[in-house]
Design a protein around this motif. Structure first.
Motif, PDB file in Angstrom:
ATOM      1  N   GLU A  67      -9.772  -0.940   6.445  1.00 56.28           N
ATOM      2  CA  GLU A  67      -9.895  -0.921   4.982  1.00 56.28           C
ATOM      3  C   GLU A  67      -8.521  -0.882   4.319  1.00 56.28           C
ATOM      4  OE1 GLU A  67     -11.834   1.852   1.452  1.00 56.28           O
ATOM      5  OE2 GLU A  67     -12.866   1.656   3.373  1.00 56.28           O
ATOM      6  N   ALA A  68      -7.622  -0.064   4.881  1.00 56.30           N
ATOM      7  CA  ALA A  68      -6.278   0.015   4.318  1.00 56.30           C
ATOM      8  C   ALA A  68      -5.559  -1.321   4.437  1.00 56.30           C
ATOM      9  CB  ALA A  68      -5.482   1.110   5.022  1.00 56.30           C
ATOM     10  N   GLY A  69      -5.702  -1.978   5.600  1.00 55.88           N
ATOM     11  CA  GLY A  69      -5.079  -3.283   5.775  1.00 55.88           C
ATOM     12  C   GLY A  69      -5.671  -4.334   4.859  1.00 55.88           C
ATOM     13  N   ALA A  70      -6.998  -4.289   4.671  1.00 58.84           N
ATOM     14  CA  ALA A  70      -7.652  -5.241   3.765  1.00 58.84           C
ATOM     15  C   ALA A  70      -7.168  -5.040   2.324  1.00 58.84           C
ATOM     16  CB  ALA A  70      -9.161  -5.075   3.851  1.00 58.84           C
ATOM     17  N   ALA A  71      -6.983  -3.778   1.932  1.00 59.43           N
ATOM     18  CA  ALA A  71      -6.466  -3.501   0.591  1.00 59.43           C
ATOM     19  C   ALA A  71      -5.048  -4.039   0.442  1.00 59.43           C
ATOM     20  CB  ALA A  71      -6.502  -2.001   0.311  1.00 59.43           C
ATOM     21  N   ALA A  72      -4.259  -3.964   1.523  1.00 57.48           N
ATOM     22  CA  ALA A  72      -2.903  -4.522   1.491  1.00 57.48           C
ATOM     23  C   ALA A  72      -2.942  -6.035   1.321  1.00 57.48           C
ATOM     24  CB  ALA A  72      -2.155  -4.137   2.770  1.00 57.48           C
ATOM     25  N   THR A  73      -3.903  -6.684   1.976  1.00 63.56           N
ATOM     26  CA  THR A  73      -4.071  -8.125   1.789  1.00 63.56           C
ATOM     27  C   THR A  73      -4.406  -8.448   0.338  1.00 63.56           C
ATOM     28  OG1 THR A  73      -4.790  -8.441   4.079  1.00 63.56           O
ATOM     29  CG2 THR A  73      -5.417 -10.136   2.493  1.00 63.56           C
ATOM     30  N   ASP A  74      -5.314  -7.670  -0.236  1.00 62.00           N
ATOM     31  CA  ASP A  74      -5.671  -7.878  -1.648  1.00 62.00           C
ATOM     32  C   ASP A  74      -4.452  -7.721  -2.547  1.00 62.00           C
ATOM     33  OD1 ASP A  74      -8.298  -8.353  -1.022  1.00 62.00           O
ATOM     34  OD2 ASP A  74      -8.991  -6.325  -1.486  1.00 62.00           O
ATOM     35  N   ARG A  75      -3.642  -6.695  -2.267  1.00 63.18           N
ATOM     36  CA  ARG A  75      -2.446  -6.475  -3.075  1.00 63.18           C
ATOM     37  C   ARG A  75      -1.470  -7.643  -2.932  1.00 63.18           C
ATOM     38  NH1 ARG A  75       0.173  -6.030  -7.351  1.00 63.18           N
ATOM     39  NH2 ARG A  75       2.306  -5.237  -7.154  1.00 63.18           N
ATOM     40  N   GLY A 111       0.844  -1.189   0.000  1.00 59.10           N
ATOM     41  CA  GLY A 111       0.000   0.000   0.000  1.00 59.10           C
ATOM     42  C   GLY A 111       0.876   1.234   0.000  1.00 59.10           C
ATOM     43  N   ASP A 112       0.536   2.190  -0.855  1.00 55.14           N
ATOM     44  CA  ASP A 112       1.265   3.453  -0.913  1.00 55.14           C
ATOM     45  C   ASP A 112       0.306   4.466  -1.497  1.00 55.14           C
ATOM     46  OD1 ASP A 112       2.947   5.591  -1.184  1.00 55.14           O
ATOM     47  OD2 ASP A 112       4.547   4.505  -2.215  1.00 55.14           O
ATOM     48  N   THR A 155      -0.599  -1.715  13.222  1.00 53.01           N
ATOM     49  CA  THR A 155      -0.270  -3.025  12.665  1.00 53.01           C
ATOM     50  C   THR A 155      -1.566  -3.816  12.534  1.00 53.01           C
ATOM     51  OG1 THR A 155       0.092  -4.153  14.783  1.00 53.01           O
ATOM     52  CG2 THR A 155       1.988  -3.035  13.787  1.00 53.01           C
ATOM     53  N   MET A 156      -1.570  -4.723  11.582  1.00 49.88           N
ATOM     54  CA  MET A 156      -2.757  -5.564  11.383  1.00 49.88           C
ATOM     55  C   MET A 156      -2.294  -6.980  11.063  1.00 49.88           C
ATOM     56  SD  MET A 156      -5.952  -4.954   8.808  1.00 49.88           S
ATOM     57  CE  MET A 156      -6.682  -6.309   7.890  1.00 49.88           C
ATOM     58  N   GLU A 157      -2.660  -7.897  11.922  1.00 56.58           N
ATOM     59  CA  GLU A 157      -2.350  -9.316  11.716  1.00 56.58           C
ATOM     60  C   GLU A 157      -3.586  -9.993  11.139  1.00 56.58           C
ATOM     61  OE1 GLU A 157      -0.468 -13.121  14.196  1.00 56.58           O
ATOM     62  OE2 GLU A 157      -0.795 -11.179  15.175  1.00 56.58           O
ATOM     63  N   THR A 158      -3.400 -10.740  10.060  1.00 53.15           N
ATOM     64  CA  THR A 158      -4.521 -11.301   9.312  1.00 53.15           C
ATOM     65  C   THR A 158      -4.305 -12.785   9.068  1.00 53.15           C
ATOM     66  OG1 THR A 158      -4.877  -9.206   8.154  1.00 53.15           O
ATOM     67  CG2 THR A 158      -5.847 -11.156   7.165  1.00 53.15           C
ATOM     68  N   LEU A 159      -5.284 -13.581   9.430  1.00 56.66           N
ATOM     69  CA  LEU A 159      -5.267 -15.018   9.137  1.00 56.66           C
ATOM     70  C   LEU A 159      -6.288 -15.299   8.040  1.00 56.66           C
ATOM     71  CD1 LEU A 159      -4.447 -17.973   9.720  1.00 56.66           C
ATOM     72  CD2 LEU A 159      -6.279 -18.021  11.446  1.00 56.66           C
ATOM     73  N   LEU A 160      -5.843 -16.003   6.998  1.00 52.32           N
ATOM     74  CA  LEU A 160      -6.725 -16.330   5.884  1.00 52.32           C
ATOM     75  C   LEU A 160      -6.659 -17.824   5.584  1.00 52.32           C
ATOM     76  CD1 LEU A 160      -4.842 -13.553   4.854  1.00 52.32           C
ATOM     77  CD2 LEU A 160      -6.941 -13.372   3.506  1.00 52.32           C
ATOM     78  N   LEU A 161      -7.753 -18.353   5.062  1.00 54.54           N
ATOM     79  CA  LEU A 161      -7.815 -19.738   4.606  1.00 54.54           C
ATOM     80  C   LEU A 161      -8.120 -19.760   3.118  1.00 54.54           C
ATOM     81  CD1 LEU A 161      -9.836 -21.633   7.371  1.00 54.54           C
ATOM     82  CD2 LEU A 161      -7.372 -21.733   6.921  1.00 54.54           C
TER      83      LEU A 161
END
Length: 475
Positions: free
Chosen positions: A347-355, A325-326, A422-428
């Motif tokens: 939202e910013a963290g979710a966009a980083a996950t998408d990226r 994200g930038d 900071t945002m820690e994200t767990l995905l399956l």
């Protein structure tokens, strides 16, 4: 690339901002001793609004230089934009000089709202009409009129700076958009003169009703919908006879007397005189950013232009952690405290996950083919304030990347590299057809594994594995 701006009023300043914020060097020539201040104020407004349209950083800003001579300003310019007052004799003089001074392959555009190329070039000019709309740095439309090869070449340049070039098929006074605006303007003058409505009431009729429809659908598509299931043909059959009724005074213009001018100006002062022009501009820009970002989500109207331009902007790169994200923090992300609202950290963290998913191949095509990652859990820590207009840079560390599981840790920092969250994200990983978890495809698994191997020896980030309420060591 270099652009030269000749005439630094509202439109010229808008052109300067549009080019400058898209990475072009900009040279300005304007004999007005106040030009530098005026253009500087326009560019400041552009700096707070244009990047807010995008979820990716615009190119590094170009260099802005003011010149005392026209020849110095246009030297080496690939695009020259004339935005002097709408006086034909003045434009003849300026455009003639530009033809002599410009390099042979430079585009020379005129911001004229009414004159045709044949009129502009009568005394030796070679300009095309490049008519924009205020604010030039936000609104994408620019009408191009002139020789076909030249307008097509100009259109390619304008698309690269996020504009929507509309090539007018035949030259005509006032081109396309201003002819439509003129019709509404004439009718509005009659409504005020005859005491039917005030300036404020007419503006409310536009912005509370059809103006909102026009922003996404324009005129004809709006009327097609109005025709119901039978479409435009039914609409024309139903409302076409109304064209013969005496509803408008478009063939007549009210006499422009001092009384009419005073009436219009007085009502306008009552309507908006409590705000300065700069305050009105910032209000306009904030509203436009909100509308344009909404249109961007659906790809409708001008929003589609922004999405297309954003997709062509380069992604930032990092030698250690990938930059996911930038972007500049838009006005709409801030709350009553003037700080970024807590929901937009997510939202910013979710966009980083998408990226990051794009980086490992789990992109839109992968999702369309029936597989994706679903978020199972997020943990956000709010460590510092982020403000409107600040640059937000997000980097991502892979904590886990084997089998069905992917665990990411996003670092949200400002331009000074100060950690704000900071945002820690767990995905399956999930099969979208069965809606059950499954291993990722080989290509995605391989790319994720590469990142996981690179990040394995990095220190575990402070805050990883935290639970709500745990005492923080940051501070």
């Amino acid at each position: 690339m270099k652009a030269a701006i000749v005439g630094g009023g509202v439109i010229g300043g808008g052109w300067a901002a549009r080019f400058l914020l898209n990475g072009w060097d900009v040279a300005v020539f304007d004999p007005d001793p106040e030009a530098q201040r005026k253009i500087g104020e326009v560019i400041e407004n552009a700096r707070r609004s244009l990047p807010s349209l995008y979820d990716r950083s615009l190119p590094e800003e170009g260099q802005l230089i003011f010149h005392a001579s026209l020849s110095d300003a246009v030297q080496g310019a690939a695009w020259i934009q004339e935005s002097v007052p709408e006086r034909l004799e003045l434009k003849h003089k300026v455009l003639g000089n530009l033809t002599d001074l410009a390099q042979s392959d430079a585009v020379i555009g005129s911001s004229t709202s009414g004159f045709k190329p044949s009129e502009l070039n009568r005394d030796g000019g070679r300009a095309i009409v490049a008519h924009p709309f205020n604010p030039v740095y936000l609104l994408p439309l620019v009408e191009l009129v002139g020789e076909k090869s030249e307008t097509e070449r100009a259109a390619n340049i304008l698309r690269d700076i996020g504009m929507y070039p509309l090539i007018v098929r035949k030259e005509i006074e006032a081109h396309i958009a201003d002819r439509l605006l003129e019709a509404v303007w004439r009718e509005s003058l009659w409504l005020v003169k005859d005491g039917i409505a005030t300036t404020a009431e007419i503006d409310e009729a536009i912005r509370m009703g059809f103006g909102l429809r026009w922003a996404q659908m324009g005129l004809f598509e709006t009327y097609r919908v109005a025709g119901g299931e039978a479409g435009m043909k039914h609409f024309m059959a139903q409302f076409g006879p109304a064209l013969e009724w005496p509803w408008t005074k478009l063939m007549d213009v009210p006499e422009f007397t001092e009384d009419l001018v005073d009436l219009i100006a007085g009502q306008s002062d009552t309507q908006s005189g409590h705000m300065s022009i700069r305050e009105l501009e910032r209000l306009r820009d904030d509203n436009l950013v909100g509308l344009l970002r909404s249109l961007k989500k659906s790809g409708s109207g001008a929003g589609g232009v922004i999405s297309s331009h954003e997709s062509a902007l380069p992604h930032s790169a990092s030698a250690s952690l990938p930059i996911t994200g930038d972007r500049q923090i838009p006005q709409s992300w801030t709350d009553y405290n003037g700080h970024m609202n807590e929901a937009y950290y997510l939202e910013a963290g979710a966009a980083a996950t998408d990226r990051f998913m794009e980086l490992i191949g789990a992109d839109a095509d992968y999702v369309a083919a029936g597989q994706s990652y679903f978020t199972v859990e997020n943990h956000l820590r709010y460590l510092d304030e982020l403000k409107e207009g600040e640059r937000l840079i997000i980097t991502t560390q892979v904590l886990e990347g084997e089998g069905k599981r992917m665990k990411l840790f996003h670092f949200l920092k400002n331009a000074d590299s100060k950690l704000a969250a900071t945002m820690e994200t767990l995905l399956l990983h999930v099969d979208l057809n069965s809606r059950s978890s499954c291993p990722p495809g080989a290509n995605v698994a391989s790319r994720l594994g590469t990142f996981a191997a690179k990040h394995k020896n990095l220190p575990l980030p402070e805050g990883a594995g935290r639970y709500v309420g745990q005492r923080s060591q940051v501070g």
